[in-house]
Design a protein around this motif. Structure first.
Motif: not given
Length: 113
Positions: A83-90, A92-104
């Motif tokens: 949940d914290h990782a998702l909040a941080l990933a939000k 991320t500046p994006i022009a026209d796309g998105g992000v994917e979050v994966r645990p390592l």
């Protein structure tokens, strides 16, 4: 703290990203730290045309699949939990796309003898 990869997908070529998006990427480590996380590493990728793919032992120049979005960069963050990782990933500046979050997954690397 657990680590997560944040994969950045864009429809815009890196050279065509608006300056404000690039400037926002420069401020991202500070913004993540302000929320209690840490950016461990971050890097942009060369355009997908520079990719070389290997599938079944066959080497092919260029990306393997056609897609509207391409993997443009990746960074690794430390966060308390998903949940914290998702909040941080939000952040991320994006022009026209998105992000994917994966645990390592952690792997032990054997030292060369």
């Amino acid at each position: 703290m657990p680590q997560y990869a944040v994969l950045i997908f864009e429809r815009v070529a890196p050279e065509d990203l608006p300056p404000e998006v690039m400037e926002a990427h420069g401020r991202l480590p500070e913004r993540i730290a302000a929320l209690g996380g840490r950016e461990v590493a971050g890097m942009a990728l060369q355009p997908s045309e520079t990719a070389t793919s290997i599938r079944g032992g066959v080497v092919t120049d260029g990306p393997f699949i056609e897609t509207k979005e391409v993997l443009a960069g990746v960074f690794v963050i430390e966060a308390r939990d998903l949940d914290h990782a998702l909040a941080l990933a939000k952040l991320t500046p994006i022009a026209d796309g998105g992000v994917e979050v994966r645990p390592l997954l952690g792997f032990e690397v054997a030292e060369a003898s």
